[in-house]
Design a protein around this motif. Structure first.
Motif, PDB file in Angstrom:
ATOM      1  N   PRO B 167       0.426   4.417   2.674  1.00  0.00           N
ATOM      2  CA  PRO B 167       0.366   3.089   2.069  1.00  0.00           C
ATOM      3  C   PRO B 167       0.437   2.027   3.161  1.00  0.00           C
ATOM      4  O   PRO B 167       0.741   2.326   4.322  1.00  0.00           O
ATOM      5  CB  PRO B 167       1.607   3.033   1.179  1.00  0.00           C
ATOM      6  CG  PRO B 167       2.085   4.424   1.061  1.00  0.00           C
ATOM      7  CD  PRO B 167       1.602   5.161   2.255  1.00  0.00           C
ATOM      8  N   GLN B 168       0.208   0.807   2.755  1.00  0.00           N
ATOM      9  CA  GLN B 168       0.197  -0.288   3.714  1.00  0.00           C
ATOM     10  C   GLN B 168       1.602  -0.872   3.733  1.00  0.00           C
ATOM     11  O   GLN B 168       1.983  -1.579   2.815  1.00  0.00           O
ATOM     12  CB  GLN B 168      -0.823  -1.312   3.203  1.00  0.00           C
ATOM     13  CG  GLN B 168      -1.594  -2.021   4.248  1.00  0.00           C
ATOM     14  CD  GLN B 168      -0.981  -3.348   4.534  1.00  0.00           C
ATOM     15  OE1 GLN B 168      -0.123  -3.451   5.382  1.00  0.00           O
ATOM     16  NE2 GLN B 168      -1.433  -4.375   3.828  1.00  0.00           N
ATOM     17  N   ARG B 170       3.034  -3.161   5.137  1.00  0.00           N
ATOM     18  CA  ARG B 170       3.287  -4.598   5.207  1.00  0.00           C
ATOM     19  C   ARG B 170       3.341  -5.235   3.825  1.00  0.00           C
ATOM     20  O   ARG B 170       3.736  -6.375   3.677  1.00  0.00           O
ATOM     21  CB  ARG B 170       2.183  -5.283   6.025  1.00  0.00           C
ATOM     22  CG  ARG B 170       2.280  -5.006   7.514  1.00  0.00           C
ATOM     23  CD  ARG B 170       1.325  -5.876   8.283  1.00  0.00           C
ATOM     24  NE  ARG B 170      -0.069  -5.607   7.934  1.00  0.00           N
ATOM     25  CZ  ARG B 170      -1.103  -6.306   8.403  1.00  0.00           C
ATOM     26  NH1 ARG B 170      -0.905  -7.310   9.211  1.00  0.00           N
ATOM     27  NH2 ARG B 170      -2.322  -6.003   8.040  1.00  0.00           N
ATOM     28  N   SER B 171       2.894  -4.480   2.829  1.00  0.00           N
ATOM     29  CA  SER B 171       2.811  -5.082   1.499  1.00  0.00           C
ATOM     30  C   SER B 171       4.148  -5.018   0.778  1.00  0.00           C
ATOM     31  O   SER B 171       4.767  -3.951   0.698  1.00  0.00           O
ATOM     32  CB  SER B 171       1.760  -4.355   0.669  1.00  0.00           C
ATOM     33  OG  SER B 171       1.858  -4.781  -0.664  1.00  0.00           O
ATOM     34  N   PRO B 172       4.608  -6.122   0.236  1.00  0.00           N
ATOM     35  CA  PRO B 172       5.880  -6.094  -0.501  1.00  0.00           C
ATOM     36  C   PRO B 172       5.826  -5.185  -1.723  1.00  0.00           C
ATOM     37  O   PRO B 172       6.871  -4.758  -2.202  1.00  0.00           O
ATOM     38  CB  PRO B 172       6.097  -7.551  -0.901  1.00  0.00           C
ATOM     39  CG  PRO B 172       4.801  -8.232  -0.705  1.00  0.00           C
ATOM     40  CD  PRO B 172       4.047  -7.469   0.319  1.00  0.00           C
ATOM     41  N   LEU B 173       4.625  -4.879  -2.178  1.00  0.00           N
ATOM     42  CA  LEU B 173       4.547  -3.978  -3.324  1.00  0.00           C
ATOM     43  C   LEU B 173       5.028  -2.579  -2.941  1.00  0.00           C
ATOM     44  O   LEU B 173       5.576  -1.850  -3.760  1.00  0.00           O
ATOM     45  CB  LEU B 173       3.120  -3.923  -3.871  1.00  0.00           C
ATOM     46  CG  LEU B 173       2.557  -5.234  -4.394  1.00  0.00           C
ATOM     47  CD1 LEU B 173       1.188  -5.018  -5.021  1.00  0.00           C
ATOM     48  CD2 LEU B 173       3.486  -5.861  -5.414  1.00  0.00           C
ATOM     49  N   ILE B 174       4.807  -2.214  -1.686  1.00  0.00           N
ATOM     50  CA  ILE B 174       5.320  -0.929  -1.213  1.00  0.00           C
ATOM     51  C   ILE B 174       6.840  -0.978  -1.111  1.00  0.00           C
ATOM     52  O   ILE B 174       7.545  -0.038  -1.481  1.00  0.00           O
ATOM     53  CB  ILE B 174       4.678  -0.589   0.153  1.00  0.00           C
ATOM     54  CG1 ILE B 174       3.212  -0.237  -0.030  1.00  0.00           C
ATOM     55  CG2 ILE B 174       5.425   0.539   0.828  1.00  0.00           C
ATOM     56  CD1 ILE B 174       2.996   0.986  -0.881  1.00  0.00           C
TER      57      ILE B 174
END
Lengths: 1199, 471
Positions: B167-168, B170-174
């Protein structure tokens, strides 16, 4: 709270239903800074606006039912119908080869497209196009750079025309009274017609009544007994001796295969042919032959959106039967009279290109970066209005190639040569270094008007008065310096414009609108003559389309004949006249009198319902033919694909059936026509050259696009002749001559003026009568719809969904009225009103349109189709029902009554206001000269190193785009091109209302300034490919990432659809497949898709990719050849379609590239660059060139 | 089978407690360990009340409606909702944040108040933890439901795969994925560990075979030995320590979903504390919303007393004031920043098309709860319940304002839009409430909603307190 600007907070009044315009004006007047706003309600922030929004999105109420509806609707839109799929199953399927080619067809490399030149026709006028073909399947239409009406650009109609080819609702077989039959049966019927009617004619003669007149005395057709065939056969032999060679038949054509005596038989057939405007030399030749073969036949023409007054106007001005062709490359000052010539009309693409060149005369690339001193010099030069500028330099390199990814087709080069030519021409005029100035006087706001430096909204009745006044000021024939009943504001405008025009004599031009009355055309040409424009900025060519000069009269004659039962057979070659004919003709009723009606049509429309025989019309991409462009240039139509349906015929083939050549193919007919006319001795070579280039005698046309092609082997006819048969004789002109200066403009006589006065009186009387009824009245302006034209594209989802320029409405038409008029009528947008005119009524929703002339309303026709494919069903309102033959373009005194209730309109952009944000930056040329960095002072751009993440060094290519706001007319060609190129789905009205349109590229339109006459700005917005893209960091699955060439890429496969990227995109250019929008069921629609672009399913985010597939194609090509990608080798779809050269794409790492030079200018700025997104797409600020003599708008200044 | 009765066993570490004579007792006077046990267990072993059947029936029907809506959603796509461009997030995210917020009360009550030795928590902690768990379950549905392609939700998890893709990060969704799943796991463990002694109690008392067996399995062989108690107390304390930072971190991370973006109204550094305060606020409101009727219906007024109402109302008042401070700071910063977009957002909240929602947010979250300053009102069950309902609505509106109002008019006016929830939006929202209530009703019927052994301990102490009072 909001800086210098006061907030538009209204203490919400209790429940006023309408906008308080006085308050709005006051508020606008109190503004100092540039103030953008999008819609009146937003400006007002009224409670009604919110209420309206709630009404407009009544999803809450309609979900249970609504979902069903939308789903059904959705299926309709996307798949047209499965039932038709079943029908398709009845036709013979083409053979399928399951082995690879043993002999590879020439030029085909699987996976690589081929390009073929052909011609798209609208209103009879041809526009050269180059069509991309993937393995024999046309997918994309581009402009043909060699064609003078295209210059490499296209319009929305050409772009969307591919979809028509694959429309599942197309007629697929010849039918007779609803039953599928065959071509052979139809030809039998045609043969029988000749025999029976010939016999009947003789019977009539025997009875002593004259043909065509004493119809009443003729016994009813049924009375003719069954022995007729025998009688006919008997006379056949007898008539053989009398048969004469039809004059229209050319020697090269094989002798007619008619049996002996055929002509004699046909003599009495009262055949009626009804066509749209025709410029095709082949078809005209055939019609000529037909008329010769059937002496009792008549050819009628009805083109609902033709320039009905133009030819009469030229004739009134003493120019004979000619059409004007303008040349803006020579023009310095242009004034339009109710004209949208930059966007609609036969020469629009060429004019738009010339207009852009005219605007760019001043800012050569070097000068844009020149020091303040040099710019100051330029400012002085501008102020002096002199030609002290050094010879201007075109920002374009010579021959900036726009080579598409052409593989084996005609090489597409020198697409932008128009600008170069304009430059060269301009130097000669002596008015160096001043950008073109445009005045627009118009009733309904048009994209052309939005480009004007000075715009004067006037109702049509006053435009005539204005024209008269202006002509008077210019001393032109027909002018009335002191007459023309205009108020002081208008007179001042006329004075200033006249002075400016006169000061630029020889480089001035007055352009009358296609839909303006003949009087305006006559006055305009008289003015052009007085300004010395004829031969320089305007010239006159022989009419391009042929047929009766007065189409309405011609159609009336047909109706009269039908009603008097003086017609044996009616052949309609396309055009859906039952829907489009003037309402007072009641053609539908008259048609029922036709004993035999044969209709060549692509779809089952209103006219088809009344015809006995339906012949499916071949799409232009599957047929042979030819057409003539606005300046007379001829180009060929060649098929890209074999007809999808076996029974499809072209008009020429159907006419040939009447000429005893039922088996002649269009290919044969066209070749026969050109045999002997083309190429001197070497026809085959010239033919192939013409097909390849897409234009006949291409080299000449390319060198000077607006000069007619000169074919040495063609006779020049001795001028145009009125009348049908005679005109046909003149058709073969490949070369036309400019009318001698003196001929034009001298012919305006007092009668014309008197006529105009009489007309005004009539209007006043009508108004008085209406006033007696107590209802307010308006002048009603009719215009063809900007996207579905006269209704023929009502079933084209792409065109339906493209937001119309300025209004941004999709899927519907509405009555456009000015804010003041809306106020006077007591209505606001989406309110339903009933229009009454001479006993006819129509209920339509209102759309309040700033900049519209007061006291009149505009209604686009083409909507409200009653018998149409699933896409066009229940869209819009039928303006034709009010359009009568005495008021084709303007109806005086139409009563307006509030009907109560509202109608949901799908508008993509007009919900909202914009205040104080420097999105479209603009100024005047003078301001720019004096203060060249003003654009940058409008916004603060953060330093490059302001990021948490380290920067990236782009070592190879770094793709970027620039958009020139000074060139964009808002014509939508780019939007359409993007949709076609990138397989964007059509979502339907409900989804557009829900805010889910899928266009990757939109054209934002902003209003600025006073309510009644705002400035209009266009701003194409696509993905900006930000260096620091906010979308990338928030995607949890890395479905959107930055490439090493600087593009922001979207990986559809990886997308799970969190939509965070869209939320975080400040430009809101991302589009989401909220539902399964793409139809994956209908086989036919699979063919239209670009195989180089992924088709996205539901739940996936998508957006502009800079046409990555084209980048890749060019990169592969260049790697294969071991070189770098050349500047201009990659042309994005939007860039390629753009007629006004507003978009440029290329490698920003290459300082010499065109895009780098654009971005290097002082005018270049990044949209919302203050957010530190560092967009790759940038905009060149808009510069206007107002006339200092006309009061500057105070609001334009102020930064 | 040995019956288990823990009273005389070595008590959990006897924590010194300060007498609070001004407070009503945590357990109503007159209770003995036996009566408390009866009170707690009678719900589990008693006859099924009719109202319970009716309530569960209704909740279950709503849950079925929810399932239908979810099936429709999966069949058609998220387009059945009112979301669009620009409002890409709608009810799903609003509900997600709302439920997650509600889920904060349980852990806070159980863990933080345990650490702070607030004995009154004992009567409500089991229930609050269960509520947390169910709220997190509801919340956890939404990130999946809201995906365009929900069947690929596992791509948000970092697992080794043939695509060689992580996953990425940097994404807050992660970050969300980790935060919420950790929180859910720890909450479950915490709740379960606390339940073990009571499960053993049920095992020992149950007459039905299946109840015995199930309780036997899940009570993990608890015999109530001193060693068991020792291990239990250690584990419980450790889990409390582990859960405590999570209370703060989860909503902080959830707030990053917004704060990391560049959208005016989202891009705000005050979000983490303000979200956490709001979460506790809404969590306590939900505990009261459920507890007040349940204590009445199950006759638990002696165990959940005015003391509890008073304490929870105080917590609500305090967190509500923090939330109010957050609102005010948002306004101040928008003005102070001088950024046009921020200022426009502010004006748009007050005067734009969603001004009613914004006004109601102030009324529900700030204005109405001020009645809790008055002690007399704080111990009025009905009144506190009404206030809690206001807060439930208000906190939902807060998230609605943050998500929808910020998105609907951002930078380019050309792309402004409107959002309105559709039938399916509401169906799924109300459906999760039905799901939540179903779980709650099942829980209160089949598991002890009040920690029996801890209450028994309290009774002793309660006597102490009352005796102190008498003295």
């Amino acid at each position: 709270m909001r800086g210098r600007e006061s907030l538009p907070v209204v203490s919400a009044p209790a429940a006023p239903r309408r906008l308080d315009l006085a308050v709005l004006r006051e508020r606008l007047a109190g503004q100092t800074g540039p103030r953008f706003w999008r819609s009146l309600e937003e400006l007002a922030e009224t409670p009604e606006f919110e209420e309206m929004l709630h009404r407009e999105f009544p999803r809450q109420a309609s979900v249970w039912a609504g979902d069903g509806v939308s789903r059904r609707r959705f299926l309709q839109l996307m798949s047209a119908s499965l039932a038709l799929g079943g029908l398709a199953g009845c036709t013979r399927q083409p053979d399928e080869k399951i082995v690879p080619y043993v002999d590879m067809p020439e030029g085909i490399v699987p996976g690589k497209p081929l390009f073929f030149a052909t011609t798209h026709t609208l209103n009879g006028y041809g526009r050269g196009v180059v069509v991309e073909s993937h393995m024999g399947r046309p997918t994309k239409v581009e402009g043909n750079p060699h064609h003078p009406a295209s210059l490499g650009a296209t319009d929305v109609f050409a772009q969307a025309s591919v979809l028509d080819l694959y429309d599942p609702g197309r007629l697929q077989a010849i039918s007779h009274r609803g039953r599928t039959t065959s071509w052979a049966r139809l030809t039998e019927e045609i043969g029988r017609l000749a025999e029976e009617q010939g016999a009947r004619a003789r019977a009539r003669e025997a009875l002593g009544t004259a043909d065509g007149q004493g119809a009443a005395a003729v016994p009813a057709p049924a009375a003719v007994p069954a022995e007729t065939p025998a009688a006919g056969a008997g006379t056949a032999g007898a008539g053989a001796a009398g048969a004469t060679t039809p004059p229209g038949e050319t020697g090269a054509v094989g002798a007619p295969t008619a049996g002996p005596g055929a002509a004699e038989e046909r003599r009495g057939v009262r055949l009626r042919v009804l066509t749209g405007a025709v410029s095709s030399p082949t078809l005209l030749g055939q019609l000529d032959a037909l008329l010769a073969r059937y002496p009792e036949a008549k050819w009628h023409v009805w083109e609902p959106a033709a320039a009905h007054g133009a030819r009469a106007g030229v004739r009134q001005a003493g120019g004979g039967d000619r059409e004007p062709v303008y040349d803006l490359s020579q023009a310095q000052v242009v004034l339009t009279l109710d004209s949208d010539f930059l966007v609609t009309g036969a020469g629009a693409q060429a004019y738009a290109r010339q207009f852009t060149a005219g605007r760019r005369r001043w800012h050569g690339a070097e000068k844009m970066r020149a020091g303040p001193a040099a710019l100051g010099e330029m400012g002085k030069a501008l102020a002096a209005g002199s030609g002290s500028e050094p010879a201007p330099t075109d920002p374009e390199p010579a021959g900036a190639a726009t080579t598409g990814p052409a593989a084996a087709g005609p090489s597409v080069t020198d697409g932008r040569a128009g600008g170069e030519g304009a430059e060269a021409g301009h130097r000669e005029t002596g008015h160096a270094a001043e950008p073109l100035r445009l005045y627009a006087v118009e009733s309904t706001p048009t994209p052309t008007g939005s480009m004007a430096d000075h715009r004067l909204p006037l109702p049509p009745s006053q435009i005539l008065a204005f024209a008269r006044r202006l002509a008077g000021e210019l001393g032109a024939a027909g002018g009335a310096r002191n007459g023309g009943r205009v108020d002081e504001r208008i007179a001042a405008f006329a004075r200033a414009a006249a002075e400016d025009l006169r000061a630029h004599s020889g480089a001035a031009l007055v352009v009358p609108g296609d839909y303006a009355p003949a009087e305006v055309h006559a006055l305009a040409h008289a003015m052009n003559r007085a300004l010395g424009a004829v031969g320089r900025t305007v010239r006159f060519v022989a009419p391009v389309t042929h047929g009766p000069a007065d189409q309405a009269a011609s159609l009336r004659e047909l109706v009269a004949d039908l009603e008097a039962e003086r017609v044996d057979a009616l052949v309609i070659l396309g055009g859906n006249p039952v829907f489009t004919a003037p309402a007072d003709f009641e053609l539908a009723r008259a048609m029922q009198q036709a004993p035999l009606a044969i209709y060549l049509t692509a779809e089952d429309d209103e006219t088809a319902a009344l015809c006995h025989w339906l012949v499916p019309e071949a799409h232009y991409l599957e047929s042979w033919g030819d057409a003539r462009a606005f300046d007379g240039t001829v180009s060929l139509v060649q098929p890209l694909i074999a007809p999808l349906y076996e029974g499809s015929k072209t008009a020429a083939e159907l006419v040939a059936a009447f000429l005893d050549r039922p088996d002649a193919t269009a290919h044969e007919l066209v070749r026969e026509h050109w045999q002997g006319r083309l190429g001197g001795g070497d026809f085959e070579r010239a033919w192939r050259r013409a097909l390849h280039d897409g234009v006949i005698a291409a080299p000449a046309a390319a060198a000077a696009p607006v000069e007619p092609a000169a074919g040495e082997d063609v006779e020049l006819p001795s001028g145009a002749v009125a009348g049908t048969a005679g005109t046909v004789a003149a058709v073969e002109a490949l070369r036309t001559e400019a009318v001698v200066d003196d001929e034009v403009g001298g012919g305006i006589v007092e009668e014309d003026i008197l006529d105009e006065v009489r007309r005004e009186d009539r209007a006043r009387e009508a108004a008085a009568a209406a006033e007696a009824s107590g209802l307010p009245t308006i002048e009603l302006v009719f215009r063809p719809d900007p996207t579905i034209w006269d209704g023929r594209w009502a079933n084209n989802g792409w065109l339906q969904e493209i937001p119309k320029p300025l209004t941004k409405l999709a899927w519907d038409n509405a009555l456009l009225v000015s804010p003041r008029t809306a106020d006077e009528l007591g209505v606001t947008r989406a309110d339903l009103v009933t229009l009454r005119r001479a006993g006819r009524t129509l209920t339509v929703p209102v759309w309040v349109m700033p900049g519209h002339a007061d006291g009149c309303g505009t209604l686009h026709f083409g909507y409200g189709r009653r018998r149409v494919g699933p896409v066009g069903r229940e869209t819009g309102f039928d303006a034709y029902s009010l359009r009568t033959s005495d008021a084709l373009w303007t109806a005086p005194a139409v009563e307006v009554e509030r009907a109560g209730g509202v109608y949901p309109l799908a508008c993509t952009q007009d919900h909202f206001s914009m205040e104080g944000r420097h999105l479209v930056r603009h100024g005047t040329f003078r301001e720019f000269a004096e203060h060249p960095t003003f654009v940058h002072e409008m916004g603060h751009v953060p330093e490059d190193d302001m990021s948490m993440y380290p920067g990236y060094e782009y070592e190879g290519y770094a793709w970027g785009m620039a958009v020139d706001l000074n060139a964009c007319t808002g014509c939508n060609a780019c939007v359409a091109a993007c949709v076609v190129e990138n397989n964007s789905p059509v979502v339907g009205k409900e989804q557009v209302i829900a805010g889910r349109e899928m266009h990757w590229l939109r054209i934002d339109r902003y209003y600025e300034g006073p309510l009644d006459d705002p400035r209009i700005h266009h701003q194409p917005v696509m993905c900006q490919h930000c260096e620091l893209a906010p979308c990338e960091v928030v995607c949890p699955v890395a479905a959107t990432v930055h490439s090493d060439e600087g593009t922001n890429d979207m990986i559809y496969n990886r997308c799970v659809g969190t939509r965070y990227c869209s939320n975080n995109c400040p430009y809101k250019v991302r589009r989401f497949n909220f539902l399964q929008y793409v139809d994956t069921e209908t086989e036919l629609l699979k063919m239209v898709r670009n195989p180089d672009v992924t088709v996205r399913g539901r739940g996936v985010m998508e957006k502009c990719t800079y046409c990555i597939q084209r980048i890749n194609a060019a990169r592969i090509e260049s790697k294969r050849e071991g070189r770098a990608v050349r500047d201009g080798e990659i042309v994005t779809a939007c860039q390629q379609a753009c007629p006004s050269d507003a978009i440029v794409f290329g490698d920003v790492n290459d300082p010499g590239s065109r895009v780098s030079r654009w971005k290097d200018q002082h005018l270049d700025y990044g949209l919302l660059a203050e957010l530190n997104t560092r967009p790759r797409t940038s905009y060149l600020a808009k510069l206007t060139h107002p006339n200092p003599a006309l009061a500057e708008r105070t609001d334009v200044e102020g930064r | 089978m040995t019956t288990f009765d823990p009273p005389a066993q070595p008590a959990p570490p006897a924590l010194p407690r300060l007498p609070k004579p001004y407070e009503p007792a945590v357990v109503a006077p007159g209770h003995t360990q036996a009566t408390v046990t009866d009170q707690v267990n009678k719900v589990v072993f008693g006859k099924t009340p009719l109202w319970w059947l009716a309530a569960l029936g209704i909740s279950f029907a709503i849950t079925m409606g929810f399932l239908f809506a979810v099936i429709w959603l999966f069949a058609k796509g998220v387009g059945i909702w009112g979301i669009n461009i620009p409002v890409g997030w709608g009810f799903a995210i609003v509900n997600f944040v709302w439920w997650i917020g509600i889920g904060h009360a349980g852990t806070l009550i159980s863990a933080i108040l345990l650490l702070f030795r607030q004995e009154w928590r004992t009567s409500i902690n089991r229930f609050a933890e269960a509520m947390t768990l169910f709220a997190v379950a509801c919340a956890g549905l939404f990130p999946i439901l809201h995906l365009g392609r929900p069947w690929l939700f596992y791509w948000l998890l970092p697992y080794p795969n043939t695509m060689s893709l992580w996953p990425q990060f940097r994404s807050p969704l992660i970050w969300d994925v980790f935060a919420v799943s950790t929180y859910g796991t720890v909450s479950l463990l915490f709740w379960y560990v606390g339940l073990v002694p009571d499960l053993a109690s049920i095992r020992d008392r149950a007459k039905a075979t299946w109840t015995r067996r199930l309780a036997g399995v899940f009570s993990l062989g608890w015999r109530g030995s001193a060693k068991h108690w020792h291990n239990y107390e250690m584990l419980y304390l450790l889990l409390a320590g582990l859960a405590t930072p999570l209370v703060l971190s989860v909503h902080t991370v959830v707030s990053f979903d917004f704060a990391i973006s560049i959208i005016p109204g989202w891009h705000t550094t005050i979000f983490p504390p303000y979200f956490v305060a709001g979460a506790i606020y809404s969590g306590f409101a939900m505990v009261i919303t459920l507890m007040v009727p349940l204590r009445w219906l199950f006759g638990l007024k002696d165990l959940v007393t005015e003391r509890h109402l008073n304490a929870m109302a105080k917590v609500m008042l305090a967190t509500g004031l923090i939330v109010a401070y957050g609102y005010l700071i948002e306004i101040f910063v928008a003005w102070y920043s001088g950024v046009d977009f921020e200022q426009f957002l502010l004006v748009n909240r007050f005067t734009g098309p969603y001004r009613f929602q914004y006004a109601m947010l102030w009324v529900c979250n700030i204005l109405v709860p001020q009645v809790l300053w008055i002690r007399r009102f704080r111990v009025q069950p009905l009144l506190v319940w009404l206030v809690s309902m206001f807060i439930n609505v208000g906190m939902w509106l807060e998230r609605y304002v943050i998500v929808v109002v910020s998105l609907h008019r951002d930078f380019l006016p050309s792309s402004w839009g409107m959002f309105e929830g559709t039938f399916w939006d509401w169906a799924i929202y109300i459906g999760t409430i039905g799901f939540f209530l179903s779980l709650i009703f099942l829980f209160v019927r089949f598991l002890p909603m009040i920690s029996g052994f801890e209450m028994r301990h309290l009774v002793d102490h309660g006597h102490h307190t009352t005796e102190t009072e008498k003295a």
